[in-house]
Design a protein around this motif. Sequence first.
Motif, PDB file in Angstrom:
ATOM      1  N   ASN A  73      47.576 -64.942  46.731  1.00 13.88           N
ATOM      2  CA  ASN A  73      48.335 -66.180  46.576  1.00 13.88           C
ATOM      3  C   ASN A  73      47.482 -67.282  45.961  1.00 13.88           C
ATOM      4  O   ASN A  73      47.941 -68.051  45.102  1.00 13.88           O
ATOM      5  CB  ASN A  73      48.868 -66.637  47.933  1.00 13.88           C
ATOM      6  N   TYR A  74      46.234 -67.359  46.392  1.00 10.87           N
ATOM      7  CA  TYR A  74      45.313 -68.361  45.842  1.00 10.87           C
ATOM      8  C   TYR A  74      45.070 -68.120  44.352  1.00 10.87           C
ATOM      9  O   TYR A  74      45.082 -69.067  43.547  1.00 10.87           O
ATOM     10  CB  TYR A  74      44.000 -68.304  46.618  1.00 10.87           C
ATOM     11  N   MET A  75      44.875 -66.876  43.965  1.00 14.34           N
ATOM     12  CA  MET A  75      44.655 -66.562  42.553  1.00 14.34           C
ATOM     13  C   MET A  75      45.881 -66.896  41.716  1.00 14.34           C
ATOM     14  O   MET A  75      45.760 -67.437  40.614  1.00 14.34           O
ATOM     15  CB  MET A  75      44.284 -65.089  42.401  1.00 14.34           C
ATOM     16  N   GLN A  76      47.064 -66.595  42.234  1.00 17.81           N
ATOM     17  CA  GLN A  76      48.275 -66.925  41.493  1.00 17.81           C
ATOM     18  C   GLN A  76      48.457 -68.436  41.383  1.00 17.81           C
ATOM     19  O   GLN A  76      48.846 -68.947  40.320  1.00 17.81           O
ATOM     20  CB  GLN A  76      49.492 -66.304  42.188  1.00 17.81           C
ATOM     21  N   ARG A  77      48.155 -69.160  42.453  1.00 14.60           N
ATOM     22  CA  ARG A  77      48.294 -70.619  42.429  1.00 14.60           C
ATOM     23  C   ARG A  77      47.346 -71.249  41.407  1.00 14.60           C
ATOM     24  O   ARG A  77      47.740 -72.114  40.628  1.00 14.60           O
ATOM     25  CB  ARG A  77      48.029 -71.155  43.842  1.00 14.60           C
ATOM     26  N   ASP A  78      46.090 -70.816  41.430  1.00 15.73           N
ATOM     27  CA  ASP A  78      45.135 -71.347  40.461  1.00 15.73           C
ATOM     28  C   ASP A  78      45.411 -70.860  39.047  1.00 15.73           C
ATOM     29  O   ASP A  78      45.086 -71.545  38.074  1.00 15.73           O
ATOM     30  CB  ASP A  78      43.712 -70.955  40.869  1.00 15.73           C
ATOM     31  N   ASP A  79      46.018 -69.676  38.940  1.00 14.58           N
ATOM     32  CA  ASP A  79      46.339 -69.153  37.608  1.00 14.58           C
ATOM     33  C   ASP A  79      47.391 -70.010  36.926  1.00 14.58           C
ATOM     34  O   ASP A  79      47.376 -70.182  35.701  1.00 14.58           O
ATOM     35  CB  ASP A  79      46.820 -67.705  37.721  1.00 14.58           C
ATOM     36  N   VAL A  80      48.321 -70.567  37.704  1.00 16.21           N
ATOM     37  CA  VAL A  80      49.310 -71.483  37.132  1.00 16.21           C
ATOM     38  C   VAL A  80      48.614 -72.693  36.508  1.00 16.21           C
ATOM     39  O   VAL A  80      48.902 -73.102  35.380  1.00 16.21           O
ATOM     40  CB  VAL A  80      50.324 -71.924  38.199  1.00 16.21           C
ATOM     41  N   GLY A 255      35.523 -59.723  45.615  1.00 12.52           N
ATOM     42  CA  GLY A 255      36.703 -59.925  46.452  1.00 12.52           C
ATOM     43  C   GLY A 255      36.424 -60.827  47.635  1.00 12.52           C
ATOM     44  O   GLY A 255      37.273 -61.650  48.020  1.00 12.52           O
ATOM     45  N   ARG A 256      35.232 -60.715  48.223  1.00 10.05           N
ATOM     46  CA  ARG A 256      34.878 -61.592  49.331  1.00 10.05           C
ATOM     47  C   ARG A 256      34.753 -63.042  48.868  1.00 10.05           C
ATOM     48  O   ARG A 256      35.195 -63.976  49.564  1.00 10.05           O
ATOM     49  CB  ARG A 256      33.553 -61.126  49.946  1.00 10.05           C
ATOM     50  N   LEU A 257      34.159 -63.254  47.682  1.00 11.71           N
ATOM     51  CA  LEU A 257      34.069 -64.613  47.146  1.00 11.71           C
ATOM     52  C   LEU A 257      35.453 -65.211  46.929  1.00 11.71           C
ATOM     53  O   LEU A 257      35.694 -66.384  47.235  1.00 11.71           O
ATOM     54  CB  LEU A 257      33.282 -64.600  45.836  1.00 11.71           C
ATOM     55  N   LEU A 258      36.372 -64.409  46.403  1.00 16.95           N
ATOM     56  CA  LEU A 258      37.738 -64.897  46.201  1.00 16.95           C
ATOM     57  C   LEU A 258      38.403 -65.219  47.535  1.00 16.95           C
ATOM     58  O   LEU A 258      39.130 -66.215  47.652  1.00 16.95           O
ATOM     59  CB  LEU A 258      38.552 -63.847  45.440  1.00 16.95           C
ATOM     60  N   THR A 259      38.160 -64.399  48.541  1.00 19.60           N
ATOM     61  CA  THR A 259      38.744 -64.655  49.859  1.00 19.60           C
ATOM     62  C   THR A 259      38.200 -65.941  50.465  1.00 19.60           C
ATOM     63  O   THR A 259      38.938 -66.728  51.069  1.00 19.60           O
ATOM     64  CB  THR A 259      38.465 -63.463  50.785  1.00 19.60           C
ATOM     65  N   VAL A 260      36.896 -66.172  50.291  1.00 23.28           N
ATOM     66  CA  VAL A 260      36.296 -67.404  50.818  1.00 23.28           C
ATOM     67  C   VAL A 260      36.813 -68.620  50.062  1.00 23.28           C
ATOM     68  O   VAL A 260      37.117 -69.663  50.662  1.00 23.28           O
ATOM     69  CB  VAL A 260      34.757 -67.322  50.737  1.00 23.28           C
ATOM     70  N   LEU A 261      36.920 -68.514  48.733  1.00 24.32           N
ATOM     71  CA  LEU A 261      37.461 -69.623  47.944  1.00 24.32           C
ATOM     72  C   LEU A 261      38.895 -69.943  48.349  1.00 24.32           C
ATOM     73  O   LEU A 261      39.329 -71.098  48.259  1.00 24.32           O
ATOM     74  CB  LEU A 261      37.394 -69.284  46.458  1.00 24.32           C
ATOM     75  N   ALA A 262      39.635 -68.930  48.783  1.00 22.29           N
ATOM     76  CA  ALA A 262      41.015 -69.167  49.214  1.00 22.29           C
ATOM     77  C   ALA A 262      41.099 -69.807  50.590  1.00 22.29           C
ATOM     78  O   ALA A 262      42.152 -70.341  50.962  1.00 22.29           O
ATOM     79  CB  ALA A 262      41.784 -67.847  49.223  1.00 22.29           C
ATOM     80  N   GLY A 263      40.001 -69.777  51.346  1.00 26.03           N
ATOM     81  CA  GLY A 263      40.005 -70.333  52.691  1.00 26.03           C
ATOM     82  C   GLY A 263      39.458 -71.745  52.746  1.00 26.03           C
ATOM     83  O   GLY A 263      39.051 -72.317  51.736  1.00 26.03           O
ATOM     84  N   PRO A 264      39.389 -72.311  53.951  1.00 30.66           N
ATOM     85  CA  PRO A 264      38.957 -73.709  54.083  1.00 30.66           C
ATOM     86  C   PRO A 264      37.446 -73.892  54.210  1.00 30.66           C
ATOM     87  O   PRO A 264      36.946 -75.005  54.021  1.00 30.66           O
ATOM     88  CB  PRO A 264      39.658 -74.158  55.365  1.00 30.66           C
ATOM     89  N   ASN A 265      36.703 -72.836  54.564  1.00 27.01           N
ATOM     90  CA  ASN A 265      35.271 -72.978  54.837  1.00 27.01           C
ATOM     91  C   ASN A 265      34.471 -72.377  53.688  1.00 27.01           C
ATOM     92  O   ASN A 265      34.201 -71.163  53.654  1.00 27.01           O
ATOM     93  CB  ASN A 265      34.907 -72.282  56.160  1.00 27.01           C
TER      94      ASN A 265
END
Length: 350
Positions: A73-80, A255-265
């Motif tokens: 979801n984060y990747m799609q949101r930023d892709d827009v 993938g872990r970096l993307l998961t962290v970027l999608a989170g708050p911390n």
Amino acid sequence: MTRGDMAALAITAWTMSLWALMMTATSQRRGRRTLLERVVWHWALKRAVERRTDLESKISSSNLATLPEPALNYMQRDDVLFQASSRASAVKIISTSMLSFNAGGALSLSLMASAWSSWRVPLAGVALLVPALLTIGLNLLAMGPGMQRWTTEVVTAAARRSYEALLVPFEASGREPSGKEPFHSPHISAVHALEDLARALEKYAVKRALPDGRNPMPQVVRHYAAAATHVRTLRDAIELDRTDDGRQQAIGEVGRLLTVLAGPNLRDLVSVVGDDENLLSEHRARTAWRRQTLALTVFTLVLGGIVAALALSSSGLGVAVATVAAAFVVATWAKNFGLSSTQSDGGASS
């Protein structure tokens, strides 16, 4: 309509395009959507959905990759945001460049048709180049650090390219080279994509850490600089270990970096060791050098135009003034580059 009217119309259109460019740049700095981004927004939404579907298909066909739903979801949101901003920027650059060449050509033809017999050719050449040079300068200014957003869509786009490149197997077989890039090994695309991700992290770190160009946030710089160093470690590992195990490790880390970027911390990107501020220091040095070079270049161009005008008006006076001006320009460049570097070296050695 006369040539003068055509030149006036072309210059007016070019000037209005530059005005629109700077106005949309200030709107972009405040985080709002520009007019062009509003126009392409629905296209960007559709394009982001298509790209997410394509990525999910690639992930499902690979037994090495998996991404959680929040990361997708984060990747799609930023892709827009990335699709809308990149398309709008391309339209602005192309349109202003075309209008600048049109204005320069119209003004040049108008001057060539004038009655100034001795000044027509040099003035026409200057008129042809000045609009294009001003347009390039304003486009660079509009894309400068002070006009950019604080969003991560560029980092996310680079991470996505890295992830997709890592999903492609690295094995090469057969007796003949194959593929679209036969001179490159299959892993080269992943190496280049990881380097682009490291650069994007560094650029975002500096942009985020210097929101007004003066007040830094060193902790932010350290975290993103450490993340960029970690990504370059993955890049080197891919170059040395092209097996599925090495590829799986790199896919897991990206993938872990993307998961962290999608989170708050965002402190969980990587562990920061020490207080390394090399990235911030290098950015300050590059910024100072660019400002110095820009100031001296503008000074040299203006002085060159004055010298050329004097040389065309009077041969004896022109030669004398050109000689003095050339010596002054050389002395200025020596003072700002040669002596300053010598003094800094001396200070470092002492």
